[in-house]
Motif scaffolding. Structure first.
Motif, PDB file in Angstrom:
ATOM      1  N   ASP A 159       0.785  -1.384   0.049  1.00 16.84           N
ATOM      2  CA  ASP A 159      -0.068  -0.201  -0.232  1.00 16.84           C
ATOM      3  C   ASP A 159       0.688   1.444   0.116  1.00 16.84           C
ATOM      4  O   ASP A 159       0.157   2.409   0.040  1.00 16.84           O
ATOM      5  CB  ASP A 159      -0.929   0.099   1.447  1.00 16.84           C
ATOM      6  N   ILE A 160       2.022   1.145  -0.085  1.00 17.90           N
ATOM      7  CA  ILE A 160       3.091   2.346   0.078  1.00 17.90           C
ATOM      8  C   ILE A 160       2.786   3.204  -1.284  1.00 17.90           C
ATOM      9  O   ILE A 160       2.674   2.562  -2.459  1.00 17.90           O
ATOM     10  CB  ILE A 160       4.392   1.917   0.032  1.00 17.90           C
ATOM     11  N   ASP A 161       2.624   4.581  -1.199  1.00 15.95           N
ATOM     12  CA  ASP A 161       2.641   5.466  -2.368  1.00 15.95           C
ATOM     13  C   ASP A 161       4.096   5.733  -2.423  1.00 15.95           C
ATOM     14  O   ASP A 161       4.391   6.781  -1.982  1.00 15.95           O
ATOM     15  CB  ASP A 161       1.751   6.573  -2.013  1.00 15.95           C
ATOM     16  N   TRP A 162       5.051   5.259  -3.333  1.00 20.79           N
ATOM     17  CA  TRP A 162       6.214   5.502  -3.613  1.00 20.79           C
ATOM     18  C   TRP A 162       6.465   6.874  -4.084  1.00 20.79           C
ATOM     19  O   TRP A 162       7.531   7.594  -3.825  1.00 20.79           O
ATOM     20  CB  TRP A 162       6.835   4.419  -4.478  1.00 20.79           C
ATOM     21  N   ASP A 163       5.902   7.351  -4.754  1.00 24.68           N
ATOM     22  CA  ASP A 163       5.880   8.729  -5.237  1.00 24.68           C
ATOM     23  C   ASP A 163       6.041   9.801  -4.083  1.00 24.68           C
ATOM     24  O   ASP A 163       6.900  10.499  -4.329  1.00 24.68           O
ATOM     25  CB  ASP A 163       5.026   9.085  -6.409  1.00 24.68           C
ATOM     26  N   LYS A 164       4.638   9.420  -3.379  1.00 23.55           N
ATOM     27  CA  LYS A 164       4.643  10.489  -2.328  1.00 23.55           C
ATOM     28  C   LYS A 164       5.784  10.311  -1.088  1.00 23.55           C
ATOM     29  O   LYS A 164       6.239  11.199  -0.547  1.00 23.55           O
ATOM     30  CB  LYS A 164       3.261  10.730  -1.603  1.00 23.55           C
ATOM     31  N   THR A 165       6.181   9.027  -1.052  1.00 21.22           N
ATOM     32  CA  THR A 165       6.860   8.714  -0.056  1.00 21.22           C
ATOM     33  C   THR A 165       8.443   9.356  -0.224  1.00 21.22           C
ATOM     34  O   THR A 165       9.275   9.880   0.580  1.00 21.22           O
ATOM     35  CB  THR A 165       7.078   7.053   0.117  1.00 21.22           C
ATOM     36  N   ASN A 185      10.695  12.410   1.500  1.00 18.51           N
ATOM     37  CA  ASN A 185      12.349  12.016   2.107  1.00 18.51           C
ATOM     38  C   ASN A 185      13.208  12.566   1.448  1.00 18.51           C
ATOM     39  O   ASN A 185      14.328  12.059   1.448  1.00 18.51           O
ATOM     40  CB  ASN A 185      12.135  10.540   2.197  1.00 18.51           C
ATOM     41  N   LEU A 186      13.299  13.494   0.511  1.00 20.44           N
ATOM     42  CA  LEU A 186      14.282  13.989  -0.343  1.00 20.44           C
ATOM     43  C   LEU A 186      15.423  14.463   0.473  1.00 20.44           C
ATOM     44  O   LEU A 186      16.523  14.552  -0.015  1.00 20.44           O
ATOM     45  CB  LEU A 186      13.721  15.299  -1.264  1.00 20.44           C
ATOM     46  N   ALA A 187      15.009  15.072   1.784  1.00 19.93           N
ATOM     47  CA  ALA A 187      16.018  15.432   2.578  1.00 19.93           C
ATOM     48  C   ALA A 187      17.105  14.476   3.044  1.00 19.93           C
ATOM     49  O   ALA A 187      18.321  14.739   3.576  1.00 19.93           O
ATOM     50  CB  ALA A 187      15.671  16.387   3.747  1.00 19.93           C
ATOM     51  N   HIS A 188      16.656  13.288   2.935  1.00 19.74           N
ATOM     52  CA  HIS A 188      17.453  12.086   3.340  1.00 19.74           C
ATOM     53  C   HIS A 188      17.879  11.266   2.204  1.00 19.74           C
ATOM     54  O   HIS A 188      18.380  10.080   2.288  1.00 19.74           O
ATOM     55  CB  HIS A 188      16.631  11.309   4.145  1.00 19.74           C
ATOM     56  N   TYR A 189      18.404  12.060   1.289  1.00 28.62           N
ATOM     57  CA  TYR A 189      19.214  11.366  -0.184  1.00 28.62           C
ATOM     58  C   TYR A 189      20.637  11.386   0.379  1.00 28.62           C
ATOM     59  O   TYR A 189      21.205  12.117   0.858  1.00 28.62           O
ATOM     60  CB  TYR A 189      19.070  12.192  -1.458  1.00 28.62           C
ATOM     61  N   LEU A 190      21.035  10.133  -0.310  1.00 26.12           N
ATOM     62  CA  LEU A 190      22.362   9.842   0.118  1.00 26.12           C
ATOM     63  C   LEU A 190      23.075   9.632  -1.176  1.00 26.12           C
ATOM     64  O   LEU A 190      23.011   8.772  -1.926  1.00 26.12           O
ATOM     65  CB  LEU A 190      22.634   8.487   0.939  1.00 26.12           C
ATOM     66  N   PRO A 191      23.902  10.638  -1.648  1.00 21.07           N
ATOM     67  CA  PRO A 191      24.457  10.714  -2.889  1.00 21.07           C
ATOM     68  C   PRO A 191      25.451   9.710  -3.003  1.00 21.07           C
ATOM     69  O   PRO A 191      25.737   9.178  -4.320  1.00 21.07           O
ATOM     70  CB  PRO A 191      25.247  12.093  -2.629  1.00 21.07           C
ATOM     71  N   GLU A 192      26.185   9.080  -2.037  1.00 21.20           N
ATOM     72  CA  GLU A 192      26.982   8.213  -2.387  1.00 21.20           C
ATOM     73  C   GLU A 192      26.505   6.940  -2.757  1.00 21.20           C
ATOM     74  O   GLU A 192      27.133   5.725  -3.447  1.00 21.20           O
ATOM     75  CB  GLU A 192      28.136   7.880  -1.000  1.00 21.20           C
ATOM     76  N   HIS A 193      25.213   6.683  -2.228  1.00 21.52           N
ATOM     77  CA  HIS A 193      24.559   5.494  -2.687  1.00 21.52           C
ATOM     78  C   HIS A 193      23.366   5.515  -3.757  1.00 21.52           C
ATOM     79  O   HIS A 193      22.718   4.848  -4.051  1.00 21.52           O
ATOM     80  CB  HIS A 193      23.971   4.985  -1.285  1.00 21.52           C
ATOM     81  N   ARG A 194      23.303   6.988  -3.975  1.00 16.11           N
ATOM     82  CA  ARG A 194      22.238   7.181  -5.097  1.00 16.11           C
ATOM     83  C   ARG A 194      21.096   6.854  -4.621  1.00 16.11           C
ATOM     84  O   ARG A 194      20.394   6.310  -5.579  1.00 16.11           O
ATOM     85  CB  ARG A 194      22.817   6.845  -6.489  1.00 16.11           C
ATOM     86  N   THR A 195      20.476   7.148  -3.362  1.00 11.84           N
ATOM     87  CA  THR A 195      19.229   6.390  -3.027  1.00 11.84           C
ATOM     88  C   THR A 195      18.499   7.456  -1.996  1.00 11.84           C
ATOM     89  O   THR A 195      19.360   8.382  -1.499  1.00 11.84           O
ATOM     90  CB  THR A 195      19.331   5.141  -2.587  1.00 11.84           C
ATOM     91  N   VAL A 196      17.550   7.400  -1.813  1.00 12.26           N
ATOM     92  CA  VAL A 196      16.813   8.134  -0.741  1.00 12.26           C
ATOM     93  C   VAL A 196      16.725   7.096   0.470  1.00 12.26           C
ATOM     94  O   VAL A 196      15.940   5.836   0.212  1.00 12.26           O
ATOM     95  CB  VAL A 196      15.215   8.522  -1.378  1.00 12.26           C
ATOM     96  N   VAL A 197      16.489   7.412   1.912  1.00 12.78           N
ATOM     97  CA  VAL A 197      16.558   6.533   2.869  1.00 12.78           C
ATOM     98  C   VAL A 197      15.103   7.110   3.353  1.00 12.78           C
ATOM     99  O   VAL A 197      14.956   8.132   4.036  1.00 12.78           O
ATOM    100  CB  VAL A 197      17.568   6.879   4.046  1.00 12.78           C
ATOM    101  N   PRO A 198      14.022   6.279   3.126  1.00 17.17           N
ATOM    102  CA  PRO A 198      12.436   6.920   3.725  1.00 17.17           C
ATOM    103  C   PRO A 198      12.566   6.743   5.084  1.00 17.17           C
ATOM    104  O   PRO A 198      12.291   5.265   5.710  1.00 17.17           O
ATOM    105  CB  PRO A 198      11.839   5.797   2.790  1.00 17.17           C
ATOM    106  N   GLU A 199      12.446   7.552   5.969  1.00 16.61           N
ATOM    107  CA  GLU A 199      12.350   7.734   7.310  1.00 16.61           C
ATOM    108  C   GLU A 199      10.742   7.596   7.656  1.00 16.61           C
ATOM    109  O   GLU A 199      10.615   7.204   8.647  1.00 16.61           O
ATOM    110  CB  GLU A 199      13.098   8.754   7.997  1.00 16.61           C
TER     111      GLU A 199
END
Length: 400
Positions: free
Chosen positions: A171-177, A181-195
């Protein structure tokens, strides 16, 4: 082809009648003369009675039917509706609407439906079938106009209301998630950590909101009764809502069981009579079992024939219990309505919005109310610079 000056003179001649002919000149062709006769039959009727001019619609249903055919031939539909309404008001043609052949010639509109509903108790069987066909056509036209917009707006609001911060993976809405969580983007891993996860609860089959519509069926509220009945039927078709419909004057009729057929709802009303809002509120309070999940909409001009202080106390009690309360002075396209200014101001003092709304603006209002948004701010935003109401209907007293 007429020049601009000739065209203006022709229009003024048609507006002002034969008295202006010396200044504007005579009408030039047979169609203009026929248009002038159709207008004169309606707007020069008082002069006819004073012996100053021949014409008028007379008391003959066939003659009225011919006149209705003429105005439909020479004028656009919106003008025809105005002319028909004026004919009923100025020439007291209400009784002629009991004639089936006349009804068949009339341009159906919401005001004609109001007139027919006012005559409901005296309609003969020979006319009732035709009257029902007229009402059905208008109702279907309104449904086509508002149903899809209403369902989309209300469904969106219900989905937002069902949003949860602890959704199941499916049921996760990935777009809104991701956006949250864009503030938790990790450049070295090129990913967002969804807190914080965003999703929707699986409550599609559950009733999420209760809606109670209470409609004043006094004669002045005819157009509002028609539109509100159709909206009630649309809302009742949505499984996520539990919709109740109550109409009242000094008596109360619960028409909830007929909401699958708005035509049946309308023929269950009886326009006219006095108004006891307080008594209707007492009945509606008995329908409210989940105050925090209930939207109560009172559609009334607020001219109270019952106990005013008790009416205000009941509305305030609803609001304090958690019910979302809205008061619509009109639900129609008719322009600024007449209403009780003192009662509207008193409701505003209680924090209850009281304003008029057009049918086209109502779906957005419903969605906002279900979202428990700021209705007052919406009224101010949707009012035009000229101080007109949501949907361009007029000022919003009591929502200052």
């Amino acid at each position: 082809m007429r020049s601009v000056d000739d065209a203006q003179a022709r229009r003024w001649r048609l507006v002002l009648g034969s008295a202006a002919e010396a200044e504007t000149g005579a009408l030039g062709d047979a169609e203009d003369v026929a248009m002038d006769q159709a207008l004169g039959s309606l707007y020069n009727a008082e002069e006819e009675r004073a012996g100053k001019r021949t014409g008028g619609l007379g008391g003959s249903a066939p003659r009225v039917a011919r006149w209705l055919g003429d105005i439909r031939r020479y004028f656009p539909a919106q003008v025809v509706e105005v002319l028909q309404r004026d004919a009923v008001d100025r020439l007291e043609l209400t009784q002629l609407l009991l004639e089936p052949e006349l009804l068949e010639a009339v341009q159906p509109d919401v005001h004609l439906v109001g007139t027919l509903l006012g005559l409901n108790s005296v309609l003969p069987e020979t006319t009732r079938t035709t009257a029902r066909a007229v009402v059905t056509k208008v109702v279907r036209d309104i449904e086509e106009r508002i149903a899809a917009h209403t369902r989309a707006a209300v469904s969106g609001a219900l989905n937002r209301a069902a949003r949860t911060a602890r959704p199941k993976p499916r049921d996760i809405d990935w777009d809104k998630t991701i956006r949250k969580n864009l503030a938790h983007y990790l450049p070295e891993h090129r990913t967002v950590v969804p807190e914080r996860l965003v999703g929707y609860g699986r409550t599609a089959q559950a009733v999420r909101r209760d809606v109670v519509l209470a409609i004043d069926q006094s004669g002045s509220m005819a157009a509002s009764v028609v539109y509100a009945s159709v909206f009630g039927a649309v809302l009742a078709s949505m499984r996520a809502l539990r919709t109740s419909l109550v109409v009242f004057d000094t008596e109360i009729a619960d028409l909830t069981d007929h909401l699958d057929d708005p035509v049946e709802v309308l023929f269950g009303t009886q326009l006219g009579g006095g108004t006891d809002i307080n008594r209707a509120l007492a009945y509606c309070q008995s329908l409210i079992t989940r105050p925090a999940d209930t939207l109560f909409i009172l559609i009334s001009d607020l001219y109270e024939g019952g106990i005013r202080a008790e009416m205000l106390r009941r509305i305030n009690a609803m609001r304090e219990s958690g019910v979302q309360v809205l008061v619509l002075l009109a639900l129609s396209d008719d322009g600024a309505p007449a209403f009780d200014h003192d009662n509207a101001a008193a409701l505003a003092g209680l924090g209850v919005p009281a304003f008029a709304c057009t049918p086209d603006a109502f779906p957005e209002l419903l969605a906002l109310a279900i979202d428990r948004g700021d209705v007052r701010a919406w009224v101010e935003k949707t009012r035009s610079p000229g101080g007109r109401r949501p949907g361009d209907l007029g000022g919003a007293p009591g929502v200052r």
